[in-house]
Scaffold this motif. Structure first.
Motif, PDB file in Angstrom:
ATOM      1  N   ARG A  92       0.834  -1.212   0.000  1.00 46.24           N
ATOM      2  CA  ARG A  92       0.000   0.000   0.000  1.00 46.24           C
ATOM      3  C   ARG A  92       0.862   1.253   0.000  1.00 46.24           C
ATOM      4  NH1 ARG A  92      -2.738  -3.103   3.767  1.00 46.24           N
ATOM      5  NH2 ARG A  92      -2.058  -1.804   5.512  1.00 46.24           N
ATOM      6  N   GLN A  93       1.920   1.259   0.800  1.00 48.68           N
ATOM      7  CA  GLN A  93       2.808   2.420   0.841  1.00 48.68           C
ATOM      8  C   GLN A  93       3.548   2.606  -0.477  1.00 48.68           C
ATOM      9  OE1 GLN A  93       2.913   4.797   3.112  1.00 48.68           O
ATOM     10  NE2 GLN A  93       1.238   3.698   4.081  1.00 48.68           N
ATOM     11  N   LEU A  94       3.958   1.509  -1.109  1.00 48.15           N
ATOM     12  CA  LEU A  94       4.617   1.601  -2.407  1.00 48.15           C
ATOM     13  C   LEU A  94       3.678   2.214  -3.433  1.00 48.15           C
ATOM     14  CD1 LEU A  94       6.971  -0.717  -4.167  1.00 48.15           C
ATOM     15  CD2 LEU A  94       4.804  -0.356  -5.296  1.00 48.15           C
ATOM     16  N   LEU A  95       2.414   1.787  -3.427  1.00 42.53           N
ATOM     17  CA  LEU A  95       1.436   2.329  -4.369  1.00 42.53           C
ATOM     18  C   LEU A  95       1.230   3.823  -4.137  1.00 42.53           C
ATOM     19  CD1 LEU A  95      -1.164  -0.572  -4.342  1.00 42.53           C
ATOM     20  CD2 LEU A  95       0.435  -0.022  -6.159  1.00 42.53           C
ATOM     21  N   LYS A  96       1.130   4.232  -2.898  1.00 39.21           N
ATOM     22  CA  LYS A  96       0.931   5.652  -2.589  1.00 39.21           C
ATOM     23  C   LYS A  96       2.134   6.491  -3.015  1.00 39.21           C
ATOM     24  CE  LYS A  96      -2.093   4.757   1.322  1.00 39.21           C
ATOM     25  NZ  LYS A  96      -2.229   4.838   2.795  1.00 39.21           N
ATOM     26  N   ARG A  97       3.345   5.982  -2.783  1.00 35.25           N
ATOM     27  CA  ARG A  97       4.541   6.712  -3.213  1.00 35.25           C
ATOM     28  C   ARG A  97       4.585   6.853  -4.731  1.00 35.25           C
ATOM     29  NH1 ARG A  97       7.105   3.644   0.741  1.00 35.25           N
ATOM     30  NH2 ARG A  97       7.862   2.196  -0.847  1.00 35.25           N
ATOM     31  N   GLN A  98       4.190   5.785  -5.427  1.00 35.89           N
ATOM     32  CA  GLN A  98       4.207   5.834  -6.887  1.00 35.89           C
ATOM     33  C   GLN A  98       3.154   6.811  -7.420  1.00 35.89           C
ATOM     34  OE1 GLN A  98       6.619   4.485  -8.730  1.00 35.89           O
ATOM     35  NE2 GLN A  98       7.458   3.869  -6.759  1.00 35.89           N
ATOM     36  N   ILE A  99       2.010   6.890  -6.763  1.00 37.00           N
ATOM     37  CA  ILE A  99       0.962   7.839  -7.174  1.00 37.00           C
ATOM     38  C   ILE A  99       1.470   9.268  -7.002  1.00 37.00           C
ATOM     39  CG2 ILE A  99      -1.323   8.744  -6.591  1.00 37.00           C
ATOM     40  CD1 ILE A  99      -2.094   5.801  -5.892  1.00 37.00           C
ATOM     41  N   ARG A 100       2.060   9.565  -5.839  1.00 41.38           N
ATOM     42  CA  ARG A 100       2.599  10.913  -5.603  1.00 41.38           C
ATOM     43  C   ARG A 100       3.684  11.257  -6.616  1.00 41.38           C
ATOM     44  NH1 ARG A 100       3.668   9.274  -0.396  1.00 41.38           N
ATOM     45  NH2 ARG A 100       1.708   9.064   0.668  1.00 41.38           N
ATOM     46  N   ALA A 101       4.564  10.292  -6.895  1.00 40.41           N
ATOM     47  CA  ALA A 101       5.658  10.531  -7.847  1.00 40.41           C
ATOM     48  C   ALA A 101       5.120  10.757  -9.261  1.00 40.41           C
ATOM     49  CB  ALA A 101       6.627   9.357  -7.834  1.00 40.41           C
ATOM     50  N   PRO A 128       5.218 -11.595  -6.095  1.00 42.17           N
ATOM     51  CA  PRO A 128       5.278 -12.219  -4.770  1.00 42.17           C
ATOM     52  C   PRO A 128       5.917 -11.328  -3.709  1.00 42.17           C
ATOM     53  CG  PRO A 128       6.820 -13.291  -6.272  1.00 42.17           C
ATOM     54  CD  PRO A 128       6.034 -12.297  -7.065  1.00 42.17           C
ATOM     55  N   SER A 129       6.850 -10.477  -4.113  1.00 41.95           N
ATOM     56  CA  SER A 129       7.473  -9.572  -3.162  1.00 41.95           C
ATOM     57  C   SER A 129       6.606  -8.323  -3.033  1.00 41.95           C
ATOM     58  CB  SER A 129       8.869  -9.191  -3.636  1.00 41.95           C
ATOM     59  OG  SER A 129       9.422  -8.230  -2.774  1.00 41.95           O
ATOM     60  N   ALA A 130       6.404  -7.875  -1.807  1.00 40.64           N
ATOM     61  CA  ALA A 130       5.503  -6.753  -1.564  1.00 40.64           C
ATOM     62  C   ALA A 130       6.020  -5.441  -2.129  1.00 40.64           C
ATOM     63  CB  ALA A 130       5.261  -6.610  -0.067  1.00 40.64           C
ATOM     64  N   ALA A 131       7.327  -5.286  -2.175  1.00 45.45           N
ATOM     65  CA  ALA A 131       7.900  -4.030  -2.659  1.00 45.45           C
ATOM     66  C   ALA A 131       8.978  -4.301  -3.705  1.00 45.45           C
ATOM     67  CB  ALA A 131       8.474  -3.223  -1.503  1.00 45.45           C
ATOM     68  N   SER A 132       8.649  -5.110  -4.684  1.00 42.86           N
ATOM     69  CA  SER A 132       9.632  -5.482  -5.695  1.00 42.86           C
ATOM     70  C   SER A 132       9.788  -4.384  -6.742  1.00 42.86           C
ATOM     71  CB  SER A 132       9.220  -6.782  -6.379  1.00 42.86           C
ATOM     72  OG  SER A 132       8.023  -6.588  -7.094  1.00 42.86           O
ATOM     73  N   ASP A 133      10.917  -4.428  -7.444  1.00 42.72           N
ATOM     74  CA  ASP A 133      11.144  -3.476  -8.531  1.00 42.72           C
ATOM     75  C   ASP A 133      10.166  -3.723  -9.677  1.00 42.72           C
ATOM     76  OD1 ASP A 133      13.185  -2.123  -7.254  1.00 42.72           O
ATOM     77  OD2 ASP A 133      14.734  -3.482  -8.005  1.00 42.72           O
ATOM     78  N   ALA A 134       9.781  -4.974  -9.878  1.00 36.05           N
ATOM     79  CA  ALA A 134       8.822  -5.301 -10.939  1.00 36.05           C
ATOM     80  C   ALA A 134       7.469  -4.655 -10.668  1.00 36.05           C
ATOM     81  CB  ALA A 134       8.676  -6.812 -11.069  1.00 36.05           C
ATOM     82  N   ARG A 136       6.962  -2.020  -8.750  1.00 34.32           N
ATOM     83  CA  ARG A 136       7.161  -0.564  -8.832  1.00 34.32           C
ATOM     84  C   ARG A 136       7.104  -0.080 -10.282  1.00 34.32           C
ATOM     85  NH1 ARG A 136      11.532  -0.457  -6.107  1.00 34.32           N
ATOM     86  NH2 ARG A 136      10.550   0.067  -4.149  1.00 34.32           N
ATOM     87  N   SER A 137       7.799  -0.781 -11.167  1.00 35.90           N
ATOM     88  CA  SER A 137       7.821  -0.337 -12.566  1.00 35.90           C
ATOM     89  C   SER A 137       6.479  -0.579 -13.256  1.00 35.90           C
ATOM     90  CB  SER A 137       8.959  -1.013 -13.329  1.00 35.90           C
ATOM     91  OG  SER A 137       8.765  -2.415 -13.351  1.00 35.90           O
ATOM     92  N   ALA A 138       5.784  -1.662 -12.916  1.00 40.96           N
ATOM     93  CA  ALA A 138       4.470  -1.923 -13.516  1.00 40.96           C
ATOM     94  C   ALA A 138       3.453  -0.865 -13.090  1.00 40.96           C
ATOM     95  CB  ALA A 138       3.985  -3.322 -13.127  1.00 40.96           C
ATOM     96  N   VAL A 139       3.470  -0.516 -11.812  1.00 41.27           N
ATOM     97  CA  VAL A 139       2.544   0.510 -11.305  1.00 41.27           C
ATOM     98  C   VAL A 139       2.872   1.860 -11.911  1.00 41.27           C
ATOM     99  CG1 VAL A 139       1.902   1.785  -9.225  1.00 41.27           C
ATOM    100  CG2 VAL A 139       1.964  -0.690  -9.181  1.00 41.27           C
ATOM    101  N   ARG A 140       4.161   2.188 -12.009  1.00 42.30           N
ATOM    102  CA  ARG A 140       4.565   3.478 -12.564  1.00 42.30           C
ATOM    103  C   ARG A 140       4.133   3.605 -14.020  1.00 42.30           C
ATOM    104  NH1 ARG A 140       8.422   7.631 -11.407  1.00 42.30           N
ATOM    105  NH2 ARG A 140       8.147   6.935  -9.284  1.00 42.30           N
TER     106      ARG A 140
END
Length: 168
Positions: A92-101, A128-134, A136-140
């Motif tokens: 959830r925090q990763l998603l919020k950071r990506q939205i702000r960015a 499978p990883s909660a905060a993976s680079d994959a 992060r890049s897919a959400v971005r």
């Protein structure tokens, strides 16, 4: 200026409108307005006016036209990331950071209140990883597409052509 929507009243106002655009995981809502004024600011102004030493100053009232459009002065962003769609707080925090960015990367966003809502679950099998680079890049990438589509002027549906029977 990019601010954060924090008051429930503002979220309700924006989410009451239909979504402006959608992607596989996100819905984007927009309202061309400023955030509602905070009630404690109004109370503070009332007490400050009561403490004036000038006492008998004449009160002047300006006529206010409620039909004048309110022009927003900045971009305000809110995020709705429910626990039922992203179970882990790290996700959830990763998603919020990506939205702000994503909003910070686009300084030309139309002013007003913007709410990004996570509308479908994040696939735990695919990420499978909660905060993976994959993840992060897919959400971005998905947010970039969503915001790019939202920045384009919305095409209005053309009016239906009059039928030949109505012209006669």
């Amino acid at each position: 200026m990019i601010g954060r929507i924090q008051r429930p009243v503002d979220f309700e106002r924006v989410l009451a409108r239909p979504s402006r655009d959608r992607s596989a995981h996100f819905a984007l809502h927009h309202l061309s307005a400023n955030p509602a004024p905070s009630p404690w600011v109004a109370a503070k102004l009332r007490t400050a006016q009561a403490e004036l030493s000038t006492g008998g100053a004449p009160v002047t009232h300006n006529a206010v036209d409620p039909n004048l459009p309110c022009v927003p002065d900045g971009c305000w962003v809110g995020m709705v990331v429910p626990k039922r769609h992203a179970k882990r707080s790290v996700t959830r925090q990763l998603l919020k950071r990506q939205i702000r960015a994503a909003f910070a990367e686009r300084p030309g966003m139309p002013p007003g209140l913007w709410v990004v809502r996570l509308r479908s679950p994040v696939d735990r099998q695919k990420f499978p990883s909660a905060a993976s680079d994959a993840l992060r890049s897919a959400v971005r990438a998905e947010l970039a597409q969503l915001l790019d589509r939202a920045m384009k002027p919305q095409a209005r549906k053309p009016a239906p052509a009059p039928s030949p029977e109505a012209a006669a």
